[in-house]
Scaffold this motif. Structure first.
Motif, short mmCIF file in Angstrom:
data_model
loop_
_atom_site.label_atom_id
_atom_site.label_comp_id
_atom_site.label_asym_id
_atom_site.label_seq_id
_atom_site.Cartn_x
_atom_site.Cartn_y
_atom_site.Cartn_z
N PHE A 270 0.83 -1.20 0.00
CA PHE A 270 0.00 0.00 0.00
C PHE A 270 0.87 1.25 0.00
N TRP A 271 0.51 2.20 -0.85
CA TRP A 271 1.17 3.49 -0.97
C TRP A 271 0.20 4.55 -0.46
N LEU A 272 0.50 5.12 0.68
CA LEU A 272 -0.38 6.09 1.34
C LEU A 272 -0.10 7.50 0.86
N GLN A 286 3.64 0.60 2.93
CA GLN A 286 5.05 0.41 2.59
C GLN A 286 5.68 1.67 2.01
N MET A 287 4.84 2.58 1.53
CA MET A 287 5.33 3.82 0.95
C MET A 287 4.38 4.95 1.38
N ILE A 307 8.51 8.64 0.95
CA ILE A 307 9.43 7.84 1.74
C ILE A 307 8.99 6.39 1.62
N CYS A 308 9.95 5.50 1.39
CA CYS A 308 9.63 4.08 1.25
C CYS A 308 10.34 3.31 2.37
N PHE A 309 9.60 2.43 3.02
CA PHE A 309 10.12 1.69 4.17
C PHE A 309 10.64 0.32 3.78
N LYS A 310 10.50 -0.02 2.54
CA LYS A 310 10.91 -1.33 2.05
C LYS A 310 11.83 -1.13 0.85
N ASP A 311 12.98 -1.76 0.88
CA ASP A 311 13.93 -1.63 -0.23
C ASP A 311 13.56 -2.65 -1.31
N TYR A 312 12.75 -2.21 -2.25
CA TYR A 312 12.29 -3.14 -3.30
C TYR A 312 13.42 -3.56 -4.23
N SER A 313 14.49 -2.79 -4.26
CA SER A 313 15.61 -3.17 -5.13
C SER A 313 16.38 -4.34 -4.55
#
Length: 320
Positions: A270-272, A286-287, A307-313
Motif C-alpha cells: 500500500f502506498w499512502l 510500505q510507501m 518515503i519508502c520503508f521497504k527496499d524493493y531493489s
C-alpha cells in the motif's frame, strides 16, 4: 310550536347521519388496515428490513473494538471501527526525522528508508542526473491515465523519456497508472495497457494502481460502489502479479477508509497519500507520499515527495 318541533326533527336527522358516518368510517378502517392503521412499535422493531447474509456484496469483518476518528464537513467528528484482519501501522513517530525538508526513517540512528519522488508530464523536462545527485533513491513514473469524463485511455506523453532518463541516472524505478475504471473489465484493460508499456523495462519498484476520486468536477466514477472499486483494484494487481511484477495500491487516507474493502486487499502493498508532518493513517503501508510541493534540483516546479520503508531493489528485504 310547530317551528320548534321541526328544529328538533332536523337535529335528530343530523345526529343520526353523524352516527352513521362514524360507523361507516370504522368499518372502512377495519377492512383496509394497511392504508390507514398505524403500525405498532413492536412490529416496527421486530420486522427485519433485509436478510444481509443473502447479499452477495455484504461482507462481515471482525473488528477490534477500537475506532478511527475522522473529521467530516457535514457531521463533524465521525468514527469507523478498526478491522481486525488488516495489519496496523508499525512505524514509530519518534523515528521520523526531517532534514532540508526531506523526511527519513531511522533505526538505531541510521536511515533505513528510501527517498523518492513521483512524476508525470506535469513536471515537464527533468534533469535526472541532478535528481540523483540530490539524494533521490527511486522514482515512480506515470505510465498513463484514463479520462474521467469519456474514459479514454492515454499514455503519459513523457513516460518513455522519463523511463530512459531515470534509468540512465541509476535510479530505482516503479510505475503507476491513474485509473478511472468503473468495472473490472476496464481495470483489466488498464493493466494490459501498462504491461505493454513496461515490456522489457528495468523495474525494481512496484507497478501501482492509482484510482482517485474526482472532487473538482462531475466524473463517470462518481457512483462507483465499494465492491466494484475493490474488485477493480484486485483485478489490476492480479494482472501485475501474474506477469511477475510487484503490485501496489495507491490511495489517500479518507478514500481508503471509506471506499475500499481493505480486508480484501491485504495481499498487496500500500502506498499512502497523506500530506501531514506525521502520518495519521491507522493501518500499515510500505510507501508514504507525504508532500505534493517538494522542491528537488533538476525539476523546475513542484513534485511529490515519498518515503519508502521497504527496499524493493533488494529482493531479500523483509516486508514491513
Amino acid at each position: 310550536m310547530r317551528r320548534l318541533k321541526l328544529i328538533n326533527i332536523l337535529q335528530s336527522v343530523l345526529i343520526l347521519g353523524l352516527l352513521l358516518g362514524i360507523v361507516f368510517l370504522v368499518l372502512l378502517l377495519k377492512n383496509n388496515p394497511s392504508k390507514t392503521a398505524p403500525v405498532s412499535l413492536e412490529t416496527q422493531v421486530n420486522k427485519p428490513t433485509e436478510d444481509l447474509s443473502e447479499l452477495e456484496s455484504y461482507h462481515i469483518h471482525e473488528t477490534t473494538g477500537e475506532k478511527i476518528l475522522l473529521k467530516d464537513s457535514a457531521f463533524g467528528e465521525i468514527w469507523i471501527p478498526v478491522l481486525a484482519d488488516v495489519p496496523a501501522c508499525v512505524y514509530q513517530t519518534e523515528k521520523f526525522v526531517t532534514r532540508n525538508n526531506l523526511t527519513y526513517y531511522l533505526e538505531d540512528n541510521k536511515i533505513v528508508s528510501k527517498l523518492g519522488i513521483d512524476v508525470s508530464a506535469h513536471q515537464g523536462n527533468i534533469d535526472w542526473e541532478k535528481v540523483k545527485s540530490a539524494g533521490i533513491d527511486f522514482v515512480m513514473i506515470r505510465a498513463g491515465y484514463r479520462g474521467y469524463t469519456e474514459g479514454t485511455l492515454v499514455e503519459d506523453e513523457y513516460f518513455k523519456k522519463n523511463m530512459e532518463g531515470a534509468e540512465e541516472a541509476g535510479l530505482d524505478i516503479g510505475v503507476y497508472f491513474y485509473s478511472q475504471a468503473i468495472s473490472v473489465e476496464e481495470a483489466v484493460e488498464e493493466a494490459e495497457m501498462v504491461l505493454n508499456l513496461i515490456d522489457n523495462a528495468n523495474l525494481t519498484y512496484p507497478v501501482v494502481y492509482d484510482w482517485e476520486v474526482v472532487t473538482t468536477d462531475s466524473a463517470r466514477t462518481d457512483t462507483i460502489s465499494v465492491e466494484t472499486l475493490t474488485n477493480c483494484s484486485i483485478a489490476f494487481c492480479e494482472k501485475m502479479k501474474e506477469s511477475g511484477y510487484i503490485p501496489m495500491i495507491y490511495q489517500n487516507k479518507r478514500t481508503s477508509l471509506l471506499k475500499l474493502d481493505l480486508v480484501e486487499l491485504t495481499d498487496y502493498d500500500f502506498w499512502l497519500a497523506e500530506y501531514n508532518p506525521q502520518a495519521t493513517y491507522y493501518y500499515n503501508y510500505q510507501m508514504w507520499q507525504y508532500a505534493s510541493d517538494g522542491k528537488i534540483p533538476g525539476i523546475s516546479g513542484e513534485v511529490d515527495l515519498n518515503i519508502c520503508f521497504k527496499d524493493y531493489s533488494n529482493k531479500e528485504s523483509d516486508e514491513t
